[in-house]
Design an enzyme around this catalytic site. Structure first.
Site, mmCIF file in Angstrom:
data_model
loop_
_atom_site.group_PDB
_atom_site.id
_atom_site.type_symbol
_atom_site.label_atom_id
_atom_site.label_comp_id
_atom_site.label_asym_id
_atom_site.label_seq_id
_atom_site.Cartn_x
_atom_site.Cartn_y
_atom_site.Cartn_z
ATOM 1 N N THR A 273 0.604 10.604 3.267
ATOM 2 C CA THR A 273 -0.343 11.203 2.508
ATOM 3 C C THR A 273 -1.632 11.429 3.156
ATOM 4 O OG1 THR A 273 -0.853 9.384 1.253
ATOM 5 C CG2 THR A 273 0.797 11.123 0.295
ATOM 6 N N ARG B 97 -11.493 7.335 -4.113
ATOM 7 C CA ARG B 97 -12.110 8.477 -4.241
ATOM 8 C C ARG B 97 -13.680 8.807 -4.161
ATOM 9 N NH1 ARG B 97 -9.409 12.124 -8.728
ATOM 10 N NH2 ARG B 97 -7.495 10.708 -8.017
ATOM 11 N N SER C 105 -1.859 0.538 -4.358
ATOM 12 C CA SER C 105 -2.578 1.612 -3.818
ATOM 13 C C SER C 105 -3.653 1.992 -4.520
ATOM 14 C CB SER C 105 -1.516 2.897 -4.008
ATOM 15 O OG SER C 105 -2.273 3.988 -3.467
ATOM 16 N N ALA C 106 -4.635 2.410 -3.921
ATOM 17 C CA ALA C 106 -6.156 2.766 -4.444
ATOM 18 C C ALA C 106 -6.016 4.219 -4.897
ATOM 19 C CB ALA C 106 -7.104 2.753 -3.416
ATOM 20 N N SER C 107 -4.709 4.792 -4.919
ATOM 21 C CA SER C 107 -4.611 6.123 -5.366
ATOM 22 C C SER C 107 -4.385 6.322 -6.701
ATOM 23 C CB SER C 107 -3.578 6.965 -4.622
ATOM 24 O OG SER C 107 -3.451 8.327 -5.030
ATOM 25 N N ASP D 165 0.767 -1.126 0.015
ATOM 26 C CA ASP D 165 -0.032 0.085 0.147
ATOM 27 C C ASP D 165 1.058 1.242 -0.175
ATOM 28 O OD1 ASP D 165 -2.365 1.679 0.475
ATOM 29 O OD2 ASP D 165 -1.811 1.681 2.823
ATOM 30 N N LEU D 166 0.394 2.450 -0.458
ATOM 31 C CA LEU D 166 1.428 3.632 -0.304
ATOM 32 C C LEU D 166 0.792 4.634 0.829
ATOM 33 C CD1 LEU D 166 3.352 5.523 -1.919
ATOM 34 C CD2 LEU D 166 1.432 6.041 -3.352
ATOM 35 N N ASP D 167 -0.214 5.029 0.829
ATOM 36 C CA ASP D 167 -0.656 6.089 1.764
ATOM 37 C C ASP D 167 -0.777 5.458 3.029
ATOM 38 O OD1 ASP D 167 -0.904 7.957 -0.315
ATOM 39 O OD2 ASP D 167 -3.113 7.587 -0.671
ATOM 40 N N GLU E 21 -0.164 -3.005 4.759
ATOM 41 C CA GLU E 21 -1.285 -2.033 4.906
ATOM 42 C C GLU E 21 -1.321 -1.294 6.378
ATOM 43 O OE1 GLU E 21 -3.944 -0.710 3.613
ATOM 44 O OE2 GLU E 21 -4.074 -1.426 1.466
ATOM 45 N N ASP E 22 -2.032 -0.092 6.022
ATOM 46 C CA ASP E 22 -2.341 0.578 7.375
ATOM 47 C C ASP E 22 -3.788 0.565 7.705
ATOM 48 O OD1 ASP E 22 -2.611 2.402 4.915
ATOM 49 O OD2 ASP E 22 -2.895 3.936 6.544
ATOM 50 N N ASN F 231 -2.963 8.757 -7.845
ATOM 51 C CA ASN F 231 -1.933 9.639 -7.721
ATOM 52 C C ASN F 231 -0.608 8.975 -7.200
ATOM 53 O OD1 ASN F 231 -3.403 12.416 -8.225
ATOM 54 N ND2 ASN F 231 -4.656 11.991 -6.174
ATOM 55 N N LYS G 257 -10.798 -1.595 -2.031
ATOM 56 C CA LYS G 257 -10.644 -2.447 -0.968
ATOM 57 C C LYS G 257 -11.899 -2.025 0.060
ATOM 58 C CE LYS G 257 -5.842 -0.955 -1.286
ATOM 59 N NZ LYS G 257 -4.493 -0.158 -0.647
ATOM 60 N N LYS H 140 -9.583 5.948 5.167
ATOM 61 C CA LYS H 140 -8.335 5.302 4.677
ATOM 62 C C LYS H 140 -8.518 4.314 3.737
ATOM 63 C CE LYS H 140 -5.937 7.416 8.476
ATOM 64 N NZ LYS H 140 -5.338 7.086 9.648
HETATM 65 P P1 B16 Z 1 -6.846 9.361 -4.981
HETATM 66 P P2 B16 Z 1 -3.640 3.676 -0.300
HETATM 67 C C1 B16 Z 1 -5.692 5.499 -0.854
HETATM 68 O O1 B16 Z 1 -4.463 5.270 -0.919
HETATM 69 C C2 B16 Z 1 -6.005 6.345 0.320
HETATM 70 O O2 B16 Z 1 -5.687 5.659 1.595
HETATM 71 C C3 B16 Z 1 -7.255 7.047 0.335
HETATM 72 O O3 B16 Z 1 -7.571 7.877 1.513
HETATM 73 C C4 B16 Z 1 -7.605 7.548 -0.987
HETATM 74 O O4 B16 Z 1 -9.020 8.037 -1.035
HETATM 75 C C5 B16 Z 1 -7.607 6.600 -2.225
HETATM 76 O O5 B16 Z 1 -6.098 6.118 -2.039
HETATM 77 C C6 B16 Z 1 -7.708 7.148 -3.463
HETATM 78 O O6 B16 Z 1 -6.697 8.211 -3.651
HETATM 79 O O7 B16 Z 1 -8.079 10.142 -4.666
HETATM 80 O O8 B16 Z 1 -5.457 10.011 -4.963
HETATM 81 O O9 B16 Z 1 -6.970 8.140 -6.229
HETATM 82 O O10 B16 Z 1 -3.986 3.840 1.216
HETATM 83 O O11 B16 Z 1 -4.446 2.502 -0.783
HETATM 84 O O12 B16 Z 1 -2.539 3.901 -0.826
HETATM 85 MG MG MG Z 2 -3.062 3.171 3.125
#
Ligand code: B16
Ligand code: MG
Length: 223
Positions: free
Chosen positions: A21, A53, A120-122, A13-15, A175-176, A124, A151, A49
């Site tokens: 972040t 998005r 990562s779900a992000s 996982d990233l965030d 994961e966190d 970004n 997730k 978390k």
């Molecule tokens: P984005 P992870 C997740 O990252 C975040 O924990 C979560 O809070 C966020 O909404 C999600 O990414 C989507 O991010 O809006 O930047 O696409 O913990 O899976 O690394």
């Molecule tokens: Mg995370």
């Protein structure tokens, strides 16, 4: 649980694991929630978390009893507004934002021949890795845009192992977030949780913080 000897790869996982972040996500979501008249609370903050998005926006609206107040297009505009504020924050990040011990851990994994991917779900994620100068450590990144479910569904961790050409039993997921640990467990990988014991009760192995996450400590915990 798999034995440590079976492990050949790590799916990260990233965030909240590589960098924090979540502070920036929280700031940007809180700003939007308050603008919409949704009261902020710790459970909401924790629940955001790891989830996507749009799922995050839905949770905020539901918390405020406003889930039926906006059209799809309006919701997309609100999520975009949050993301613009978030991206402005992450552009200020540097390698100093890498969480304690993570760089050494990644170097150790690389030296010892473990494979590494990002789950990562992000959307970004690649930008954050670039800011942290960690792009080279993650040749394989699951594209969250290709996922049918976020997730706690196992899909992202299943894909993280597939990208490495490994069986789930050969992978550790890190994961966190509670939703992330559920995803790793459902993917039949070994889950390493970073953070609170109560929130991460389902993790196979848990550390209070990233500095404690070393191969030796994982081996000790897995046996
Ligand atoms: P984005 P992870 C997740 O990252 C975040 O924990 C979560 O809070 C966020 O909404 C999600 O990414 C989507 O991010 O809006 O930047 O696409 O913990 O899976 O690394
Ligand atoms: Mg995370």
């Amino acid at each position: 649980m798999a034995t440590f000897k079976q492990i050949k790869g790590f799916v990260f996982d990233l965030d909240g694991v590589i960098t924090d972040t979540s502070l920036y996500h929280t700031k940007a979501w809180r700003q939007l929630a308050e603008k919409l008249g949704v009261a902020w609370n710790k459970d909401l903050e924790e629940g955001l978390k790891g989830i996507s998005r749009m799922d995050s926006l839905e949770l905020i609206l539901k918390t405020g009893g406003k889930e039926n107040d906006y059209s799809h297009d309006e919701k997309v505009a609100l999520a975009t507004e949050k993301n613009t504020n978030y991206v402005n924050e992450i552009k200020k990040m540097t390698p100093a934002n890498i969480l304690p011990g993570i760089k050494d851990f990644l170097d150790d994994l690389r030296d010892k021949g473990y494979l590494i991917s990002l789950a990562s779900a992000s959307k970004n994620g690649p930008t954050v890795l670039k800011q942290l100068q960690l792009t080279d450590y993650f040749p394989k990144v699951v594209d969250p845009a290709t996922l049918s479910k976020g997730k706690p569904d196992p899909e992202i961790y299943t894909k993280g192992a597939e990208l490495l050409d490994l069986a789930p039993e050969e992978c550790i997921g890190v994961e966190d977030a509670e939703a992330g640990i559920q995803a790793i467990n459902a993917a039949h990988e070994t889950s390493v949780g970073i953070g609170d014991a109560k929130t991460l009760a389902a993790a196979d192995v848990r550390f209070d913080d990233t500095a404690q996450m070393t191969l030796a400590n994982i081996e000790k915990a897995m046996g």
